[in-house]
Write a protein that holds these residues in place. Sequence first.
Motif, PDB file in Angstrom:
ATOM      1  N   SER A 128       4.778   2.202  -5.729  1.00  0.00           N
ATOM      2  CA  SER A 128       4.729   1.364  -4.532  1.00  0.00           C
ATOM      3  C   SER A 128       3.547   1.771  -3.673  1.00  0.00           C
ATOM      4  CB  SER A 128       6.030   1.490  -3.736  1.00  0.00           C
ATOM      5  OG  SER A 128       6.218   2.830  -3.304  1.00  0.00           O
ATOM      6  N   GLY A 129       3.258   0.952  -2.669  1.00  0.00           N
ATOM      7  CA  GLY A 129       2.207   1.294  -1.731  1.00  0.00           C
ATOM      8  C   GLY A 129       0.944   0.481  -1.857  1.00  0.00           C
ATOM      9  N   GLY A 130       0.888  -0.412  -2.833  1.00  0.00           N
ATOM     10  CA  GLY A 130      -0.292  -1.230  -2.993  1.00  0.00           C
ATOM     11  C   GLY A 130      -0.351  -2.350  -1.976  1.00  0.00           C
ATOM     12  N   GLY A 131      -1.448  -3.087  -2.002  1.00  0.00           N
ATOM     13  CA  GLY A 131      -1.619  -4.205  -1.089  1.00  0.00           C
ATOM     14  C   GLY A 131      -3.086  -4.498  -0.889  1.00  0.00           C
ATOM     15  N   LEU A 132      -3.364  -5.304   0.116  1.00  0.00           N
ATOM     16  CA  LEU A 132      -4.744  -5.665   0.454  1.00  0.00           C
ATOM     17  C   LEU A 132      -5.284  -4.664   1.461  1.00  0.00           C
ATOM     18  CD1 LEU A 132      -7.113  -7.645   0.265  1.00  0.00           C
ATOM     19  CD2 LEU A 132      -6.020  -8.960   2.108  1.00  0.00           C
ATOM     20  N   VAL A 133      -6.405  -4.051   1.136  1.00  0.00           N
ATOM     21  CA  VAL A 133      -6.989  -3.008   1.970  1.00  0.00           C
ATOM     22  C   VAL A 133      -8.475  -3.304   2.168  1.00  0.00           C
ATOM     23  CG1 VAL A 133      -7.345  -0.525   2.233  1.00  0.00           C
ATOM     24  CG2 VAL A 133      -5.392  -1.358   0.926  1.00  0.00           C
TER      25      VAL A 133
END
Length: 125
Positions: free
Chosen positions: A6-11
């Motif tokens: 977990s912890g992904g996303g748009l950065v």
Amino acid sequence: VQLQASGGGLVQAGGSPRLSCAASGRAFSNYGLGWFRQAPGKEREFVAAIRRSGGNTYYADSVKGRFTISRDDAKNTVYLQMNSLKPEDTAVYYCAARSTSREGVTAIVNEYVYWGQGTLVTVSS
């Protein structure tokens, strides 16, 4: 052992997210762990590894000095702290575990027996 990343996303480029990978099962400290990533249209590549029970770590040249792998055996979790992200870091990131009979650290994909489902990190410029 089952793994859940977990912890992904748009950065944004230059950002510093932290990925987590929680494991179920016993004797988590006996597993050598690693992070890999796979960008669209590319093969899965090694990112970082940590020896069972902590200690030795090993990084791909492309992330050395920017990423840090760590583990908390009390929480059955391995982390990947990512700093100074670049657009070329965009990929699905996977956590993986080796057989408990294997020692040391390795970047070889086939040395890892257990895999999480992956979490997407997208870095915008």
